[in-house]
Design a protein around this motif. Structure first.
Motif, PDB file in Angstrom:
ATOM      1  N   ASN A 178      28.886 -77.300  -1.387  1.00 11.36           N
ATOM      2  CA  ASN A 178      28.762 -77.494  -2.827  1.00 11.36           C
ATOM      3  C   ASN A 178      27.972 -76.418  -3.571  1.00 11.36           C
ATOM      4  O   ASN A 178      28.136 -76.288  -4.784  1.00 11.36           O
ATOM      5  N   LEU A 179      27.119 -75.710  -2.878  1.00 12.40           N
ATOM      6  CA  LEU A 179      26.227 -74.771  -3.564  1.00 12.40           C
ATOM      7  C   LEU A 179      26.235 -73.384  -2.930  1.00 12.40           C
ATOM      8  O   LEU A 179      25.335 -72.586  -3.183  1.00 12.40           O
ATOM      9  N   LEU A 180      27.238 -73.100  -2.144  1.00 14.92           N
ATOM     10  CA  LEU A 180      27.258 -71.855  -1.386  1.00 14.92           C
ATOM     11  C   LEU A 180      27.302 -70.618  -2.282  1.00 14.92           C
ATOM     12  O   LEU A 180      26.550 -69.665  -2.068  1.00 14.92           O
ATOM     13  N   THR A 181      28.135 -70.629  -3.289  1.00 15.03           N
ATOM     14  CA  THR A 181      28.220 -69.473  -4.181  1.00 15.03           C
ATOM     15  C   THR A 181      26.891 -69.247  -4.886  1.00 15.03           C
ATOM     16  O   THR A 181      26.410 -68.111  -4.980  1.00 15.03           O
ATOM     17  N   TYR A 182      26.275 -70.329  -5.346  1.00 14.50           N
ATOM     18  CA  TYR A 182      24.965 -70.202  -5.991  1.00 14.50           C
ATOM     19  C   TYR A 182      23.939 -69.628  -5.015  1.00 14.50           C
ATOM     20  O   TYR A 182      23.174 -68.729  -5.358  1.00 14.50           O
ATOM     21  N   LEU A 183      23.940 -70.135  -3.793  1.00 12.92           N
ATOM     22  CA  LEU A 183      22.986 -69.663  -2.790  1.00 12.92           C
ATOM     23  C   LEU A 183      23.219 -68.190  -2.461  1.00 12.92           C
ATOM     24  O   LEU A 183      22.273 -67.409  -2.377  1.00 12.92           O
ATOM     25  N   ARG A 184      24.472 -67.803  -2.277  1.00 12.36           N
ATOM     26  CA  ARG A 184      24.783 -66.386  -2.018  1.00 12.36           C
ATOM     27  C   ARG A 184      24.250 -65.513  -3.144  1.00 12.36           C
ATOM     28  O   ARG A 184      23.639 -64.466  -2.900  1.00 12.36           O
ATOM     29  N   ASN A 185      24.520 -65.924  -4.378  1.00 10.21           N
ATOM     30  CA  ASN A 185      24.071 -65.139  -5.537  1.00 10.21           C
ATOM     31  C   ASN A 185      22.552 -65.085  -5.623  1.00 10.21           C
ATOM     32  O   ASN A 185      21.980 -64.050  -5.973  1.00 10.21           O
ATOM     33  N   LEU A 186      21.900 -66.188  -5.312  1.00  8.64           N
ATOM     34  CA  LEU A 186      20.440 -66.244  -5.343  1.00  8.64           C
ATOM     35  C   LEU A 186      19.843 -65.260  -4.339  1.00  8.64           C
ATOM     36  O   LEU A 186      18.951 -64.473  -4.673  1.00  8.64           O
ATOM     37  N   VAL A 187      20.350 -65.279  -3.127  1.00  9.71           N
ATOM     38  CA  VAL A 187      19.848 -64.368  -2.091  1.00  9.71           C
ATOM     39  C   VAL A 187      20.158 -62.927  -2.466  1.00  9.71           C
ATOM     40  O   VAL A 187      19.294 -62.049  -2.367  1.00  9.71           O
ATOM     41  N   GLN A 188      21.375 -62.682  -2.930  1.00 14.09           N
ATOM     42  CA  GLN A 188      21.764 -61.317  -3.289  1.00 14.09           C
ATOM     43  C   GLN A 188      20.914 -60.775  -4.431  1.00 14.09           C
ATOM     44  O   GLN A 188      20.488 -59.625  -4.396  1.00 14.09           O
ATOM     45  N   SER A 189      20.644 -61.605  -5.425  1.00 17.98           N
ATOM     46  CA  SER A 189      19.843 -61.128  -6.560  1.00 17.98           C
ATOM     47  C   SER A 189      18.411 -60.809  -6.128  1.00 17.98           C
ATOM     48  O   SER A 189      17.793 -59.895  -6.666  1.00 17.98           O
ATOM     49  N   GLU A 190      17.900 -61.535  -5.153  1.00 16.75           N
ATOM     50  CA  GLU A 190      16.555 -61.253  -4.650  1.00 16.75           C
ATOM     51  C   GLU A 190      16.537 -60.023  -3.749  1.00 16.75           C
ATOM     52  O   GLU A 190      15.505 -59.382  -3.603  1.00 16.75           O
ATOM     53  N   MET A 191      17.680 -59.722  -3.129  1.00 16.24           N
ATOM     54  CA  MET A 191      17.770 -58.550  -2.247  1.00 16.24           C
ATOM     55  C   MET A 191      17.877 -57.256  -3.056  1.00 16.24           C
ATOM     56  O   MET A 191      17.481 -56.204  -2.583  1.00 16.24           O
ATOM     57  N   ASP A 192      18.448 -57.357  -4.259  1.00 20.89           N
ATOM     58  CA  ASP A 192      18.658 -56.151  -5.087  1.00 20.89           C
ATOM     59  C   ASP A 192      17.386 -55.640  -5.708  1.00 20.89           C
ATOM     60  O   ASP A 192      16.417 -56.203  -5.873  1.00 20.89           O
TER      61      ASP A 192
END
Length: 192
Positions: A178-192
């Motif tokens: 249910n929240l995978l896309t949000y989680l991916r984006n959250l991690v990616q934004s913190e990695m950038d």
């Protein structure tokens, strides 16, 4: 299939979600489920770093990962742990809105061995739907839902430590569905 396009979870996604939920649960210093959490931590697949690991046959372990990829993975794990701690602090502030009766009923569902994993996920979703509307929308619905999902896992584990493994896996599966896309984006934004 590229994991950034897929709606299904890959092994990498599951690893990220495992790390996030595990880190969230670890961020509760006064929890009654630390022994169970430690056991669970030994069961989860973990990133192995270092190329000098001695194997049982006396040989050194060979890794096919490039050093840069390994460093990126370690960096990603650190970011995920930071995100987990941050979300746990938010969860601490949101905890007031979770009535003990909700936790009791959710724990009872997890104790019911006749329920399937899907039934448990649906029960979790029903409780989340009751809760999500009682929190301010300023945090965003997906973030609120992510924090509440992990907070409910923590509350059920505190209520009944023996349920930790089941509630952990159901929580990871729920987030991945249910929240995978949000989680991916959250991690990616913190990695950038």
């Amino acid at each position: 299939m590229d994991s950034k396009v897929s709606n299904g979870s890959s092994l990498q996604d599951e690893r990220i979600t495992n790390l996030l939920v595990f880190g969230f649960l670890q961020s509760c210093p006064h929890a009654s489920f630390h022994k169970e959490l430690e056991v669970l931590g030994h069961e989860l697949p973990v990133h192995t770093s270092g190329s000098d690991e001695l194997q049982t046959d006396g040989n050194r372990c060979s890794y096919f990962m490039e050093d840069a990829a390994e460093t990126d993975s370690e960096s990603q794990e650190a970011v995920i742990r930071d995100i987990a701690r941050h979300l746990a602090r938010i969860g601490d502030r949101m905890e007031y809105g979770i009535r003990p009766g909700l936790v009791d009923s959710l724990a009872a569902q997890f104790r019911n061995q006749s329920l399937s994993e899907e039934d448990r996920r649906q029960g979790l979703a029903a409780v989340l739907q009751q809760l999500v509307h009682s929190y301010p929308a300023d945090m965003g619905q997906e973030k609120t839902l992510l924090v509440l999902t992990m907070l409910l896992a923590r509350k059920v584990a505190e209520h009944s430590p023996a349920l930790l493994r089941d509630v952990f896996h159901t929580t990871v599966n729920f987030i991945n569905q249910n929240l995978l896309t949000y989680l991916r984006n959250l991690v990616q934004s913190e990695m950038d």
